[in-house]
Structures are given as C-alpha cells and as structure tokens.
Design a protein around this motif. Structure first.
Motif, short mmCIF file in Angstrom:
data_model
loop_
_atom_site.label_atom_id
_atom_site.label_comp_id
_atom_site.label_asym_id
_atom_site.label_seq_id
_atom_site.Cartn_x
_atom_site.Cartn_y
_atom_site.Cartn_z
N ALA A 1 0.88 -1.10 -0.08
CA ALA A 1 -0.04 0.15 0.12
C ALA A 1 0.84 1.27 0.04
O ALA A 1 0.55 2.20 -0.68
CB ALA A 1 -1.05 0.16 1.27
N GLY A 2 1.88 1.22 0.98
CA GLY A 2 2.83 2.38 0.71
C GLY A 2 3.53 2.44 -0.56
O GLY A 2 3.53 3.71 -1.14
N LEU A 3 4.04 1.59 -1.13
CA LEU A 3 4.74 1.61 -2.50
C LEU A 3 3.69 2.14 -3.40
O LEU A 3 4.11 3.02 -4.43
CB LEU A 3 5.16 0.41 -2.90
N SER A 4 2.46 1.70 -3.55
CA SER A 4 1.39 2.11 -4.45
C SER A 4 1.07 3.48 -4.16
O SER A 4 1.03 4.17 -5.18
CB SER A 4 0.18 1.09 -4.06
N SER A 5 0.96 3.90 -3.14
CA SER A 5 0.62 5.36 -2.77
C SER A 5 1.82 6.58 -3.49
O SER A 5 1.33 7.61 -3.55
CB SER A 5 0.29 5.65 -1.37
N HIS A 6 2.94 5.84 -3.27
CA HIS A 6 4.13 6.86 -3.82
C HIS A 6 4.66 6.25 -5.29
O HIS A 6 5.62 6.57 -5.68
CB HIS A 6 5.21 6.47 -2.75
N ALA A 7 3.69 5.55 -5.99
CA ALA A 7 4.16 5.26 -7.38
C ALA A 7 5.24 4.44 -7.44
O ALA A 7 6.05 4.49 -8.17
CB ALA A 7 4.20 6.42 -8.26
N GLY A 8 5.50 3.60 -6.26
CA GLY A 8 6.54 2.71 -6.11
C GLY A 8 6.94 1.70 -6.74
O GLY A 8 7.83 1.02 -7.08
N PHE A 9 5.90 0.95 -7.51
CA PHE A 9 5.98 0.17 -8.50
C PHE A 9 4.92 0.30 -9.53
O PHE A 9 4.14 0.64 -9.60
CB PHE A 9 6.06 -1.42 -7.65
N SER A 10 5.46 -0.38 -10.90
CA SER A 10 4.54 -0.22 -11.93
C SER A 10 3.69 -1.74 -12.28
O SER A 10 4.14 -2.63 -11.57
CB SER A 10 5.55 0.05 -13.31
N SER A 11 2.86 -1.47 -13.12
CA SER A 11 2.14 -2.96 -13.52
C SER A 11 3.06 -3.88 -13.98
O SER A 11 3.08 -5.07 -13.61
CB SER A 11 1.00 -2.60 -14.48
N ALA A 12 4.09 -3.36 -14.64
CA ALA A 12 5.21 -4.34 -15.41
C ALA A 12 5.93 -5.11 -14.06
O ALA A 12 6.00 -6.35 -13.81
CB ALA A 12 6.04 -3.81 -16.23
N GLU A 13 6.27 -4.37 -13.17
CA GLU A 13 6.95 -4.98 -11.71
C GLU A 13 5.94 -5.76 -11.06
O GLU A 13 6.41 -6.85 -10.47
CB GLU A 13 7.38 -3.85 -10.95
N VAL A 14 4.68 -5.65 -11.06
CA VAL A 14 3.75 -6.36 -10.31
C VAL A 14 3.84 -7.78 -11.03
O VAL A 14 3.80 -8.73 -10.40
CB VAL A 14 2.45 -5.86 -10.33
N MET A 15 3.77 -7.65 -12.14
CA MET A 15 3.71 -8.92 -13.07
C MET A 15 5.14 -9.83 -12.89
O MET A 15 4.91 -11.18 -12.76
CB MET A 15 3.57 -8.76 -14.67
N VAL A 16 6.11 -9.08 -12.95
CA VAL A 16 7.45 -9.81 -12.48
C VAL A 16 7.27 -10.49 -11.21
O VAL A 16 7.80 -11.54 -10.77
CB VAL A 16 8.74 -8.89 -12.65
N SER A 17 6.83 -9.74 -10.17
CA SER A 17 6.48 -10.04 -8.64
C SER A 17 5.76 -11.57 -8.68
O SER A 17 6.24 -12.33 -8.06
CB SER A 17 6.10 -8.95 -7.84
N LEU A 18 4.89 -11.36 -9.45
CA LEU A 18 3.94 -12.44 -9.61
C LEU A 18 4.66 -13.73 -10.30
O LEU A 18 4.57 -15.01 -9.82
CB LEU A 18 2.74 -12.29 -10.44
#
Length: 251
Positions: free
Chosen positions: A188-205
């Motif tokens: 939630a903290g990263l999201s509120s500060h634009a700390g990760f992109s949708s591409a990074e979410v996919m790599v995380s998955l």
C-alpha cells in the motif's frame, strides 16, 4: 503482450534469489524478505527490490498461517501489534517515501547487521503478559517504520514474538501473520508513492514459482538438517551481506 522492464539474465538471477530465500523460509520459518531484499538490492534500487518482493512474500506468508482454528486466538492477541505495523508502515512511507538512494541501502545493510547480531547472540527475551497491551502496538509501529525505510519487516517483530513464549507452531503462525500484514502495508505504501509499475507487479507474480519451490525444498530439508547449524550459517551470511552493503556506500 507482457514486456518485462528487466533483462532476461536478471530475471534468472532474481528467480535464483527467490529459490534461495524460499528455501531459508522453509527451513527456519522466516528470512524470505531479508534474503531477497539483501541480495536484490545489490543489483537494483531498494524500492524496486521491495516491489518484486510483494507477491512471493505475501503468498508464502499466507501459506505459513496454517489452520484457522489455531490461528483465530492469535489474531485476537496480536491485533494491537498488527495495527501498529500498518500505521507505522504508512506513516513511514508518508514521511520518507519508498526506499530509495544510498541512505536506503545503508539502512537495509544496518538492519541486516543488527538482525544477524541478534540471531548470533541467541538472546532469550521474555515479555510479561501484563505489558503486551502497550508494548505490542509500540513494537508493531517500530517494525512498520523499519519496513518503510528498508523493505525488511523482521525487526523488532520477530524478537518480540519469540519473547512471548509461544509454542513452535503458534510462533510460526504468528510470524506468518505479522509478515503478511507487513507485506500488505508495504504494498500500500509503495502504491501510494508510485513505487512500482504494473510490469513490476507481473514480475513479482512470476517470482511466486521459484519462491514456492524454494519453500518446498526448505520444508523437506527441515527434517534432515540441524536447524541450529543452518541458523548459524544464515546469520553469519546475513551479517556479511549487511556489512558489505554499508561499506559499499561509504567507500
């Protein structure tokens, strides 16, 4: 078509890191975020490493929670601490933003070094039941602040949980609960500060598979390997890694 922001060589390296981190977690019940953040931060900004950590950390921690019947009493007992974790992480993220820059690497290295020193010292702390109501939220808030700065959420949460004198399986569940809450708060903290992109979410998955594989291997090794010897090697390695990260930034 999904396009990764990372080269294929790095994805292979990250997968190997998550296999190792999952293996550590499978054997000793913790260490996935610590190992993953420490190694990934050697090759990428800490904020980006924290983004890749979200999915593997959350799923493996939910896996660790175990049966609801035994978890329910822990939820009630540890709720004040978990509220502190969420508030501390969000306030820390609001004050300092996502982990970034040389200061974040130094902070992460220091956290790893302190954690390793605590583990090697083998300190046995005890928390009296009468102080849990006020100490739990304080420990949770401090853990949240450390999480916001470094992306690692083991300090001081793990020493506190161990000091409660919980049975082994309850302790494993308690750590899984605390780590799950910390992971969601960090995301939630990263999201509120634009700390990760949708591409990074996919790599995380994508990193879920190697992390799960490592955890399965770790659980298989748990019955064959002396936990004491493994923890000794684990903490020595973490201490050397943390010291290296600190010295690299000041040299």
């Amino acid at each position: 078509m999904f396009s990764s922001p990372f080269p294929s060589q790095f994805l292979l390296l990250a997968a190997a890191v998550f296999v190792l981190a999952g293996l550590v977690k499978g054997v000793v019940g913790l260490g996935l975020p610590t190992v993953a953040m420490g190694l990934l931060a050697l090759a990428m900004p800490p904020a980006q490493a924290a983004a890749l950590l979200v999915a593997p950390s959350l799923i493996t921690n939910l896996w660790q929670l175990g049966r609801w019947a035994t978890l329910r009493p822990l939820l009630w007992r540890l709720a004040p601490m978990q509220i502190g974790v969420v508030l501390g992480t969000l306030v820390g993220g609001w004050c300092w933003g996502a982990p970034a820059g040389a200061w974040a690497s130094v902070a992460l290295g220091a956290a790893l070094l302190v954690y390793a020193a605590w583990g090697l010292a083998g300190a046995q702390l005890r928390v009296a039941p009468r102080v849990e109501k006020w100490l739990g939220p304080c420990v949770g808030a401090l853990t949240g602040l450390v999480t916001a700065v470094t992306g690692v959420f083991v300090l001081p949460a793990v020493p506190y949980l161990q000091a409660l004198g919980l049975p082994r399986e309850s302790l494993m569940q308690a750590m899984g609960l605390s780590f799950s809450v910390s992971t969601v708060a960090l995301a939630a903290g990263l999201s509120s500060h634009a700390g990760f992109s949708s591409a990074e979410v996919m790599v995380s998955l994508l990193m879920l598979l190697p992390a799960a594989l490592g955890m399965l291997l770790g659980q298989m090794l748990r019955s064959r390997l002396s936990p004491a010897r493994f923890r000794l090697c684990f903490f020595i390695g973490l201490g050397m890694l943390g010291l290296h990260m600190m010295l690299r930034q000041v040299s």
